[in-house]
Design an enzyme around this catalytic site. Structure first.
Site, mmCIF file in Angstrom:
data_model
loop_
_atom_site.group_PDB
_atom_site.id
_atom_site.type_symbol
_atom_site.label_atom_id
_atom_site.label_comp_id
_atom_site.label_asym_id
_atom_site.label_seq_id
_atom_site.Cartn_x
_atom_site.Cartn_y
_atom_site.Cartn_z
ATOM 1 N N HIS A 61 0.879 -1.171 0.000
ATOM 2 C CA HIS A 61 0.000 0.000 0.000
ATOM 3 C C HIS A 61 0.919 1.223 0.000
ATOM 4 O O HIS A 61 2.028 1.173 0.547
ATOM 5 C CB HIS A 61 -0.828 -0.046 1.287
ATOM 6 N N ASP A 93 2.954 -4.202 8.440
ATOM 7 C CA ASP A 93 1.790 -3.358 8.190
ATOM 8 C C ASP A 93 0.566 -4.260 8.360
ATOM 9 O O ASP A 93 0.235 -5.052 7.490
ATOM 10 C CB ASP A 93 1.894 -2.796 6.763
ATOM 11 N N GLN A 147 -4.555 -4.707 7.143
ATOM 12 C CA GLN A 147 -5.524 -5.693 6.665
ATOM 13 C C GLN A 147 -5.484 -6.986 7.464
ATOM 14 O O GLN A 147 -6.439 -7.760 7.455
ATOM 15 C CB GLN A 147 -5.271 -6.026 5.188
ATOM 16 N N LYS A 153 -10.504 -0.578 10.416
ATOM 17 C CA LYS A 153 -10.566 -1.828 9.646
ATOM 18 C C LYS A 153 -10.960 -2.994 10.549
ATOM 19 O O LYS A 153 -11.031 -4.137 10.133
ATOM 20 C CB LYS A 153 -9.207 -2.139 9.024
ATOM 21 N N CYS A 213 -4.610 2.295 -3.783
ATOM 22 C CA CYS A 213 -3.406 2.882 -3.165
ATOM 23 C C CYS A 213 -2.200 1.978 -3.364
ATOM 24 O O CYS A 213 -1.377 1.798 -2.450
ATOM 25 C CB CYS A 213 -3.608 3.165 -1.685
HETATM 26 N N1 PMP Z 1 -1.682 -0.526 4.659
HETATM 27 C C1 PMP Z 1 -2.640 -1.290 4.126
HETATM 28 C C2 PMP Z 1 -2.296 -2.680 3.674
HETATM 29 C C3 PMP Z 1 -3.940 -0.779 4.021
HETATM 30 O O1 PMP Z 1 -4.894 -1.541 3.485
HETATM 31 C C4 PMP Z 1 -4.222 0.525 4.478
HETATM 32 C C5 PMP Z 1 -5.605 1.114 4.352
HETATM 33 N N2 PMP Z 1 -6.217 0.913 3.122
HETATM 34 C C6 PMP Z 1 -3.180 1.265 5.039
HETATM 35 C C7 PMP Z 1 -1.937 0.704 5.128
HETATM 36 C C8 PMP Z 1 -3.410 2.637 5.572
HETATM 37 O O2 PMP Z 1 -4.320 2.607 6.622
HETATM 38 P P1 PMP Z 1 -4.991 3.965 7.157
HETATM 39 O O3 PMP Z 1 -5.502 4.674 5.941
HETATM 40 O O4 PMP Z 1 -6.075 3.502 8.064
HETATM 41 O O5 PMP Z 1 -3.923 4.724 7.842
#
Ligand code: PMP
Length: 405
Positions: free
Chosen positions: A122, A199, A202, A225, A363
């Site tokens: 991401h 990270d 998910q 999440k 993203c």
């Molecule tokens: N890493 C991953 C794998 C994600 O799916 C996300 C959110 N889509 C993020 C980081 C960022 O999370 P947040 O927008 O809640 O800070």
């Protein structure tokens, strides 16, 4: 034991609403999950009963707010098996958690050092390390994936060496659903002396996370999440590292002594938490975790597995649909393309039928480029989704296909 899905769904008020006169089928859970009544109640209770700033008040409300807020930290610590509550740092989400770590590392990295991430990041875990490397002169290395969306573990191993100072990788890919073997990958990275961040944005909602068992140094995740509110998340880190980690933001709460000339920093966890925190968010996140933990997590996992299995089987049997990302170990996500049509058009048509999915690059622009697609349509499942909803998705996709033909 199986899940009582009807009873579970009844706890999520939003799931009974309609969109365009159709029952909502919410399949955008990798973007954010819906909130059970228990979380909504915790937020309302905080604001109606004890709204006050924490740690500094000399009155009953402040004491009550502080107690609930710090209990929330204990709930998180227990949930992820942290060695102590000091290891739980509140952040605004995964993104901020990764930024705290990467910014700290940027001050310690030097030219010739290496940071390793993967092709499936991401942007939060790519751009942040890219910037830390640009600032420090360190090299950013990217571990490749196979075409099916699994990490190429042998290539990952080859990229590790004595210069590898940091490895940051996802527990679960948000774009493809790939579950990485994070315990093994962490052990490989630790063997060359690198620090490791997972990270967990998910990963956190799909099972039990035990940070000590994983063996990593940092684990980052977001409340939203995991059935909790937006704007709150956690950086877990080993106490010995966090104690000396370069401070992130400066201001109230995080200091020990301040003069006009200089300041000293407080102790953990506050030294990495400047300013008034998201008190309600922390309390809401703990309510979500408490709610989640009282479920039979084996039954939850079995149900999630049944959903992704059913979705994958139907997708494989669907003429004119290409699945993007076919890892053996996959959770929660079905990414796909309806051949000859743009994912955004598919999303639009599904929305008219009450079905919420996400379309685009998720993203993860470099990953989309690596896979040779402009983006995908992504249906992502959570514990409250049903097999009927999986069927509804494919009925709607048939309609979309005929409309876009
Ligand atoms: N890493 C991953 C794998 C994600 O799916 C996300 C959110 N889509 C993020 C980081 C960022 O999370 P947040 O927008 O809640 O800070």
């Amino acid at each position: 034991m199986s899940l009582d899905l009807a009873a579970l769904r009844a706890q999520f008020p939003i799931l009974s609403r309609q969109v365009d006169g159709k029952p909502l089928v919410y399949l955008d859970n990798a973007a954010t999950t819906q909130k059970p009544q228990a979380v909504i109640d915790a937020l309302v209770s905080y604001y109606t009963e004890c709204n006050a700033n924490v740690h500094r008040g000399a009155h009953a409300l402040a004491d009550e707010a502080t107690r609930r807020y710090e209990q929330a930290r204990d709930t998180v610590a227990h949930f992820i098996h942290a060695a102590s509550r000091q290891e739980v740092i509140w952040t605004s989400g995964t993104t901020e958690a990764i930024n705290i770590v990467a910014n700290g590392m940027a001050q310690r990295l030097k030219a010739g050092d290496q940071v390793l991430v993967t092709e499936m990041e991401h942007h939060a875990n790519l751009v942040t390390w890219q910037q830390a490397c640009l600032r420090s002169g360190a090299e950013l290395h990217i571990a490749p994936i196979h075409d099916n969306g699994e990490l190429d573990v042998e290539a990952f191993a080859r990229l590790l060496n004595q210069q590898t100072r940091f490895v940051s990788l996802p527990h679960v890919s948000n774009a493809l659903g790939t579950v990485n073997p994070i315990k093994d990958l962490t052990a490989m990275a630790k063997a060359v002396g690198a620090l490791v961040l997972i990270d967990g944005a998910q990963g956190i909602a799909h099972g039990q996370v035990d940070v000590q068992d994983i063996g990593c140094d940092f684990y980052a995740f977001s409340g939203h999440k995991l059935f909790g509110p937006t704007g709150i998340g956690v950086l877990w880190g080993r106490e010995a590292l966090l104690e000396n980690w370069p401070v992130w933001q400066t201001g109230g709460e995080m200091i020990a002594k301040v003069t006009y000339e200089c300041s000293t920093w407080g102790s953990l966890p506050n030294r990495l938490e400047a300013g008034t925190p998201n008190i309600a968010g922390a309390i809401g996140m703990a309510a979500a975790i408490t709610w989640f933990m009282q479920l039979d997590l084996n039954a939850v996992q079995a149900h999630e597995y049944a959903l992704i299995q059913a979705a994958t089987e139907q997708a494989e049997a669907f003429n004119g649909l290409t699945i993007i990302g076919n890892a053996k170990n996959k959770v929660g996500v079905l990414s796909f393309i309806l051949d000859g049509s743009h994912p955004a058009d598919v999303g639009f048509i599904l929305d008219r039928q009450g079905i919420a999915i996400r379309t685009g690059d998720h993203c993860a622009q470099p990953l989309m480029r690596r896979l040779g697609v402009p983006g995908t349509a992504r249906a992502s499942f959570s514990i409250y989704n049903s097999l009927d909803e999986v069927n509804a998705l494919f009925t709607a996709l048939k309609k979309a296909q005929s409309m876009l033909a």
